[in-house]
Write an enzyme that holds these catalytic residues in place. Structure first.
Site, PDB file in Angstrom:
ATOM      1  N   HIS A 126      11.579 -23.260   3.412  1.00 13.66           N
ATOM      2  CA  HIS A 126      10.188 -23.323   3.874  1.00 13.66           C
ATOM      3  C   HIS A 126       9.728 -24.764   3.888  1.00 13.66           C
ATOM      4  O   HIS A 126      10.265 -25.628   3.186  1.00 13.66           O
ATOM      5  CB  HIS A 126       9.269 -22.479   2.987  1.00 13.66           C
ATOM      6  CG  HIS A 126       9.037 -23.046   1.617  1.00 13.66           C
ATOM      7  ND1 HIS A 126       8.072 -23.991   1.349  1.00 13.66           N
ATOM      8  CD2 HIS A 126       9.659 -22.798   0.433  1.00 13.66           C
ATOM      9  CE1 HIS A 126       8.099 -24.306   0.063  1.00 13.66           C
ATOM     10  NE2 HIS A 126       9.048 -23.606  -0.523  1.00 13.66           N
ATOM     11  N   CYS A 127       8.741 -25.036   4.723  1.00 14.24           N
ATOM     12  CA  CYS A 127       8.072 -26.330   4.700  1.00 14.24           C
ATOM     13  C   CYS A 127       6.650 -26.097   4.219  1.00 14.24           C
ATOM     14  O   CYS A 127       6.399 -25.182   3.444  1.00 14.24           O
ATOM     15  CB  CYS A 127       8.140 -27.014   6.062  1.00 14.24           C
ATOM     16  SG  CYS A 127       7.430 -26.074   7.416  1.00 14.24           S
ATOM     17  N   MET A 128       5.705 -26.890   4.672  1.00 13.80           N
ATOM     18  CA  MET A 128       4.348 -26.782   4.149  1.00 13.80           C
ATOM     19  C   MET A 128       3.631 -25.519   4.611  1.00 13.80           C
ATOM     20  O   MET A 128       2.809 -24.962   3.886  1.00 13.80           O
ATOM     21  CB  MET A 128       3.547 -28.018   4.553  1.00 13.80           C
ATOM     22  CG  MET A 128       2.166 -28.090   3.938  1.00 13.80           C
ATOM     23  SD  MET A 128       2.167 -28.224   2.147  1.00 13.80           S
ATOM     24  CE  MET A 128       2.489 -29.961   1.924  1.00 13.80           C
TER      25      MET A 128
ATOM     26  N   ARG B  35       5.430 -23.013   6.993  1.00 15.42           N
ATOM     27  CA  ARG B  35       6.300 -22.062   7.670  1.00 15.42           C
ATOM     28  C   ARG B  35       7.460 -21.615   6.791  1.00 15.42           C
ATOM     29  O   ARG B  35       8.077 -22.422   6.109  1.00 15.42           O
ATOM     30  CB  ARG B  35       6.890 -22.681   8.944  1.00 15.42           C
ATOM     31  CG  ARG B  35       5.946 -23.569   9.689  1.00 15.42           C
ATOM     32  CD  ARG B  35       6.647 -24.245  10.855  1.00 15.42           C
ATOM     33  NE  ARG B  35       5.851 -25.354  11.364  1.00 15.42           N
ATOM     34  CZ  ARG B  35       6.139 -26.040  12.454  1.00 15.42           C
ATOM     35  NH1 ARG B  35       7.210 -25.749  13.154  1.00 15.42           N
ATOM     36  NH2 ARG B  35       5.366 -27.026  12.845  1.00 15.42           N
TER      37      ARG B  35
END
Length: 672
Positions: free
Chosen positions: A28-30, A32
């Site tokens: 995951h990113c910030m 998504r």
């Protein structure tokens, strides 16, 4: 046990992508959840978009489910926990009924996600625009910081030698100690006799020159082979006609010479053929810079060094207590701006000429003011367990002379205590200046750790000044420097407490933290970097261009420094350092995303200079991004700034696309 909303959302995502059997890995990113699917055709994208909590879906390099900041990490953690792997680890191949069971058993318990402990010690660097003088201060810091342990060690040895010598003088110790004292002086001389050489080597490393050549520049300032008073071996000062004195110019001269040497050496490396470069480049560089240093730098830097030392002594002798107050008052702001590094060569020049620096004891009073302010905060804010715990951890090292934890973790974030601590430092400086002739034989420590290093045993005056700084910082803070917000009752985690000691607005068993109240008002947003400002619809990423996450602006950067887009608090920093979240007093949740798909680079091109929970102002440096590395990896360097809680936004002022400088005003965003 009932499922929480994150488990439900994780279950819904699995239901719409073919279950864990169809997944290779999850990261995951910030905002998504990034899922690598085995078979894209099994994903029901349209159905997934309708799931409550899903803000959007994008299928680009990976299958991306946008759920927003603060939610994404919990959902992703729950998804991998159901399968028994970590984030980014490959999912196991289905065997027997293991994966089938994993695909249907969504009630195996909430994934254990450890909360990151808030770090008290935060680097608060005032980094606005990258100017030449900031670069110079950075170089000075890089040259002298590696030598600080040597200064401390050699200085303490010198202090012990001085105490033993005094004891011998008064007859307390016998003559048998003379040899030992001599050995201590030799050890101390191993640093200070050849300090120019060490500085020359470090300076060459910092400026990108050959370290050995830098060491030679430092050594030739000592005029090796020149015998003072012998006409046959005297070099003439071309400005005065007198014999040039060994050591003229000192540290200041060495720094300037090595800086010039770095350009000369690079010039020859560029223009001399590779086959003879190893021969002629060092030869010509040393010849040119040796003559330049001896006949020009040494006389000029010597005059400058003598003028600085003489001027500071004149200020201290004439100004006395007033000069001490001003110096003690302004030192902490100098530290905050990084300007204190310029004092290091001045300290060393004073030690070389006077055998002590009268500046350091005065400037050390700033730390004493911090200690006094912290004690006042501890008493006045005793209901605030989070703050008092920070003070308990930072106060002992502050007394010993390490002031950064108190500055960056306590007084500076609160605002007013920082000012009253400076006043305490000024009071202590006034006492030192008023007494006069109190100096330190080396640089490095402050606080009570400086006591053994006070020149000629005038430590009692230094202790009086330190006590005055403690008392001054305490009184100024106790009566004038305690913000009301700091006295609010909080637990160790910063949660507000009721009069009964219960977490306010948080029922027992609640998983969600208490949200800060939204204050209606406007927040000024600025350019996060120098470059080309553009609207989000021009960003080469469907999630941002369609404003699934929120609205804001983007910049194609031409510089690597990234600053805070708005005044607020760093709420979250991604482990991969490619994005961070901020919250503002007006209730905005702001995300800064550095580059597109850069989560895959696992933090390599990024440096985050702030910590979670740290307050920053708009335009203050937060991060660095290696643009060349990002481009080399095939990624876009665009920096995205979006407000993610758009339900709190009343109006976003429009802006014009075009070139901007870092910190330029971009838009005013008003909350409801």
């Amino acid at each position: 046990m009932a499922e929480d909303k994150y488990q439900v959302l994780a279950k819904e995502i699995y239901d719409h992508i073919g279950g864990p059997d169809n997944v290779q890995k999850v990261i995951h990113c910030m905002t998504r959840v990034r899922i690598t699917l085995k078979d894209d055709s099994k994903a029901d994208t349209e159905g997934l978009k309708k799931v409550p909590g899903v803000l959007g879906v994008a299928n680009e390099d990976t299958y991306q489910v946008i759920v927003g900041p603060g939610v994404v990490n919990k959902v992703a953690a729950d998804m991998v926990a159901q399968v028994g792997v970590g984030l980014g680890e490959p999912f196991p191949t289905a065997a027997g009924g293991a994966m089938a069971s994993a695909a249907t058993d969504y009630q195996s318990g909430k994934a254990a996600v450890e909360a990151k402990a808030a770090e008290v010690h935060a680097a608060h660097k005032a980094a606005q625009k990258q100017t030449w003088w900031r670069a110079a201060l950075k170089h000075i810091s890089g040259i002298f910081i590696p030598l600080i342990p040597a200064f401390v060690g050699a200085g303490l040895i010198s202090g012990i030698a001085g105490i033993l010598s005094n004891l011998m003088t008064v007859g307390t110790l016998g003559g048998g100690w003379a040899q030992f004292i001599l050995v201590l002086k030799v050890i101390n001389g191993g640093l200070f006799t050849y300090l120019n050489i060490y500085v020359g080597i470090n300076a060459a490393k910092e400026f990108g020159a050959t370290e050995g050549l830098g060491g030679i520049m430092g050594g030739l300032v000592l005029l090796p082979g020149v015998v003072a008073g012998t006409a046959a071996t005297t070099i003439t000062n071309i400005f005065t006609g007198q014999a040039l004195t060994a050591g003229s110019g000192g540290i200041i001269g060495v720094l300037f010479s090595v800086w010039i040497l770095s350009y000369v050496e690079k010039f020859f490396h560029k223009h001399i053929p590779d086959s003879v470069d190893i021969i002629f480049t060092p030869f010509l560089t040393l010849l040119i810079m040796g003559v330049f240093t001896i006949f020009l730098v040494m006389p000029a830097a010597g005059w400058l060094s003598n003028s600085l030392v003489g001027g500071i002594n004149w200020i201290l002798n004439v100004g006395g207590a007033f000069s001490g107050f001003i110096l003690g008052l302004v030192f902490l702001p100098m530290v905050m701006l990084g300007l204190h590094q310029i004092l290091t060569p001045i300290h060393l020049s004073m030690i070389a000429k006077l055998h002590n620096t009268p500046l350091l004891p005065i400037l050390a009073m700033a730390g004493g003011g911090q200690v006094g302010a912290a004690i006042a905060l501890w008493i006045r804010c005793r209901k605030n367990k989070q703050l008092t715990n920070m003070i308990k951890g930072a106060l002992p090292v502050g007394i010993l002379g390490v002031g950064e934890p108190l500055i960056y973790g306590v007084s500076l974030p609160l605002g007013r205590p920082f000012i009253t601590a400076c006043i305490g430092g000024g009071i202590g400086g006034a006492v030192i200046g008023g007494i006069g002739n109190i100096g330190s034989i080396t640089i490095g420590p402050s606080g009570i750790a400086l006591i053994p290093l006070i020149y000629q045993n005038r430590w009692f005056g230094y202790v009086l000044g330190l006590l005055a700084a403690y008392v001054g910082g305490f009184i100024a803070t106790y009566f004038f420097g305690v913000p009301k917000s700091a006295m609010v009752a909080k637990d160790e985690m910063g949660n507000l407490l009721t009069a009964d000691g219960v977490v306010a607005d948080a029922p027992v068993g609640a998983d969600e933290p208490v949200e800060a109240p939204v204050v209606a008002g406007a927040s000024q947003f600025v350019a996060t970097a120098a470059g080309q400002l553009k609207h989000l619809d021009q960003v080469n990423d469907s999630v941002f261009s369609t404003k699934m996450v929120g609205d804001g602006y983007a910049i194609d950067p031409t510089m690597e420094t990234i600053v805070a887009p708005v005044t607020g608090t760093i709420a979250n920093i991604q482990d991969t350092k490619h994005a961070f979240m901020m919250t503002t007093e007006t209730g905005f949740e702001v995300m800064v995303h550095m580059g597109l798909d850069t989560v895959e680079m696992k933090g390599a091109p990024f440096t985050i200079e702030m910590k979670e929970g740290q307050h920053v102002t708009a335009g203050q440096q937060v991060a660095m991004m290696d643009l060349a590395a990002v481009k080399a990896a095939g990624h876009d360097t665009t920096i995205i700034t979006v407000v993610t809680n758009m339900d709190h936004v009343d109006n976003i002022q429009d802006f014009q696309d075009g070139k901007v400088d870092v910190g330029d005003k971009v838009a005013m965003i008003t909350s409801k």
